[in-house]
Design an enzyme around this catalytic site. Sequence first.
Site, PDB file in Angstrom:
ATOM      1  N   TYR A 123       0.843  -1.204   0.000  1.00 22.60           N
ATOM      2  CA  TYR A 123       0.000   0.000   0.000  1.00 22.60           C
ATOM      3  C   TYR A 123       0.876   1.251   0.000  1.00 22.60           C
ATOM      4  O   TYR A 123       0.674   2.158  -0.818  1.00 22.60           O
ATOM      5  CB  TYR A 123      -0.909  -0.026   1.236  1.00 22.60           C
ATOM      6  CG  TYR A 123      -1.955   1.048   1.243  1.00 22.60           C
ATOM      7  CD1 TYR A 123      -3.068   0.975   0.407  1.00 22.60           C
ATOM      8  CD2 TYR A 123      -1.853   2.155   2.092  1.00 22.60           C
ATOM      9  CE1 TYR A 123      -4.045   1.967   0.417  1.00 22.60           C
ATOM     10  CE2 TYR A 123      -2.824   3.138   2.114  1.00 22.60           C
ATOM     11  CZ  TYR A 123      -3.918   3.039   1.266  1.00 22.60           C
ATOM     12  OH  TYR A 123      -4.883   4.025   1.275  1.00 22.60           O
TER      13      TYR A 123
HETATM   14  N1  LIG Z   1     -10.118   5.676   4.247  1.00 27.09           N
HETATM   15  C1  LIG Z   1      -8.879   6.067   4.535  1.00 27.09           C
HETATM   16  O1  LIG Z   1      -8.485   6.197   5.685  1.00 27.09           O
HETATM   17  C2  LIG Z   1      -7.926   6.380   3.411  1.00 27.09           C
HETATM   18  C3  LIG Z   1      -6.725   7.014   3.739  1.00 27.09           C
HETATM   19  C4  LIG Z   1      -5.843   7.317   2.730  1.00 27.09           C
HETATM   20  C5  LIG Z   1      -6.133   7.010   1.420  1.00 27.09           C
HETATM   21  N2  LIG Z   1      -7.303   6.409   1.124  1.00 27.09           N
HETATM   22  C6  LIG Z   1      -7.580   6.100  -0.279  1.00 27.09           C
HETATM   23  O2  LIG Z   1      -8.793   6.693  -0.648  1.00 27.09           O
HETATM   24  C7  LIG Z   1      -9.411   5.896  -1.666  1.00 27.09           C
HETATM   25  C8  LIG Z   1     -10.832   5.554  -1.224  1.00 27.09           C
HETATM   26  O3  LIG Z   1     -10.748   4.766  -0.053  1.00 27.09           O
HETATM   27  P1  LIG Z   1     -12.005   4.428   0.858  1.00 27.09           P
HETATM   28  O4  LIG Z   1     -11.510   4.392   2.234  1.00 27.09           O
HETATM   29  O5  LIG Z   1     -13.140   5.286   0.491  1.00 27.09           O
HETATM   30  O6  LIG Z   1     -12.249   2.904   0.413  1.00 27.09           O
HETATM   31  P2  LIG Z   1     -13.578   2.056   0.144  1.00 27.09           P
HETATM   32  O7  LIG Z   1     -13.158   0.641   0.195  1.00 27.09           O
HETATM   33  O8  LIG Z   1     -14.672   2.522   1.038  1.00 27.09           O
HETATM   34  O9  LIG Z   1     -13.955   2.457  -1.358  1.00 27.09           O
HETATM   35  C9  LIG Z   1     -13.130   2.076  -2.441  1.00 27.09           C
HETATM   36  C10 LIG Z   1     -14.014   1.815  -3.647  1.00 27.09           C
HETATM   37  O10 LIG Z   1     -13.147   1.479  -4.748  1.00 27.09           O
HETATM   38  C11 LIG Z   1     -13.794   0.474  -5.496  1.00 27.09           C
HETATM   39  N3  LIG Z   1     -12.801  -0.262  -6.277  1.00 27.09           N
HETATM   40  C12 LIG Z   1     -11.783  -1.029  -5.816  1.00 27.09           C
HETATM   41  N4  LIG Z   1     -11.102  -1.571  -6.831  1.00 27.09           N
HETATM   42  C13 LIG Z   1     -11.692  -1.147  -7.977  1.00 27.09           C
HETATM   43  C14 LIG Z   1     -11.439  -1.368  -9.357  1.00 27.09           C
HETATM   44  N5  LIG Z   1     -10.457  -2.177  -9.777  1.00 27.09           N
HETATM   45  N6  LIG Z   1     -12.208  -0.735 -10.259  1.00 27.09           N
HETATM   46  C15 LIG Z   1     -13.232   0.062  -9.854  1.00 27.09           C
HETATM   47  N7  LIG Z   1     -13.538   0.286  -8.561  1.00 27.09           N
HETATM   48  C16 LIG Z   1     -12.769  -0.307  -7.635  1.00 27.09           C
HETATM   49  C17 LIG Z   1     -14.467  -0.411  -4.452  1.00 27.09           C
HETATM   50  O11 LIG Z   1     -15.507  -1.203  -5.029  1.00 27.09           O
HETATM   51  C18 LIG Z   1     -14.973   0.631  -3.458  1.00 27.09           C
HETATM   52  O12 LIG Z   1     -16.287   1.037  -3.761  1.00 27.09           O
HETATM   53  C19 LIG Z   1      -8.519   4.683  -1.858  1.00 27.09           C
HETATM   54  O13 LIG Z   1      -7.625   4.906  -2.936  1.00 27.09           O
HETATM   55  C20 LIG Z   1      -7.739   4.627  -0.568  1.00 27.09           C
HETATM   56  O14 LIG Z   1      -6.504   3.973  -0.731  1.00 27.09           O
HETATM   57  C21 LIG Z   1      -8.214   6.072   2.084  1.00 27.09           C
END
Ligand SMILES: NC(=O)c1ccc[n+]([C@@H]2O[C@H](COP(=O)([O-])OP(=O)(O)OC[C@H]3O[C@@H](n4cnc5c(N)ncnc54)[C@H](O)[C@@H]3O)[C@@H](O)[C@H]2O)c1
Length: 251
Positions: free
Chosen positions: A158
């Site tokens: 990650y």
């Molecule tokens: N939540 C956190 O604390 C956090 C912190 C830093 C970065 N992020 C980043 O923010 C982004 C969103 O994270 P989140 O926490 O909302 O996650 P989440 O799991 O709630 O949502 C992610 C979404 O991406 C979709 N997805 C995954 N792989 C896919 C693909 N190959 N094609 C199309 N859709 C796909 C999933 O179906 C899901 O709906 C991610 O990139 C994550 O790495 C999140």
Amino acid sequence: MPGFPSPYTVAVVGAASGIGRSAAMLLGGRGVTVVCLDRDISGAAGTADEITAAGGSAKAHAIDIVDAAAQSIVWEKVVSESGQLHAVVNCAGVTGKANLKAHQVDPDDFDFVYRINLLGPLLVSQAVLPHMLEKNYGRILHIASIAGKEGNAGMTAYSATKAGVIGLVKSMGKDYAETGITVNALAPAVIRTPMVAALPEAQVKYMTDKIPMKRCGELDEAAEMIAWIVSPACSFTTGFTFDLSGGRAVY
Ligand SMILES: NC(=O)c1ccc[n+]([C@@H]2O[C@H](COP(=O)([O-])OP(=O)(O)OC[C@H]3O[C@@H](n4cnc5c(N)ncnc54)[C@H](O)[C@@H]3O)[C@@H](O)[C@H]2O)c1
């Protein structure tokens, strides 16, 4: 609050859940036409329905951002339906297996995370750039992570792929700096979403303890920054990774 001209179309990838869903809802409430994309089509359709029920304009399509050929058909449809696609927010991402030291990382899991978190952002960008270049306007925003800036122990794949996203937008921002297209990233710390809920609690505690504000970020705080970065007003910043870490990364 950033203003949007009308019409203004933003595609949100990962709109079924978490940060993407929240950004889609906020943009829909501000008069933007939102295209909700996700590999979870029922989740994406649910977000689009909620936007529409609240008086906004939204559609949903299934997409898998690691499949270059299949997604190019989806993007063609998105462009032809909207006439002009002004911005893309790519929130699709996965953590892979966490709370493991680097010597314990399975190369197959590393590859799985790499394909969604780093190859995916490149493929999404490549799919929309020809259209944005034709219009000489665009906003591309990929969600990186504090893990890409600081490195999170226990999250080799990650952290490495999110650092890759930061490098990707640095390079791409310069590639298109003389056009009307900006390419940026956002690096959140911990925000309670289904992705975080699926991590081992020890991993979440490790990450949250490092936040100087001593709290997690809120979905609305991410959505507000996203809306600003993809608005026309955010016009002199490209290749940059915006911070959203409660003071953990002050750069
Ligand atoms: N939540 C956190 O604390 C956090 C912190 C830093 C970065 N992020 C980043 O923010 C982004 C969103 O994270 P989140 O926490 O909302 O996650 P989440 O799991 O709630 O949502 C992610 C979404 O991406 C979709 N997805 C995954 N792989 C896919 C693909 N190959 N094609 C199309 N859709 C796909 C999933 O179906 C899901 O709906 C991610 O990139 C994550 O790495 C999140």
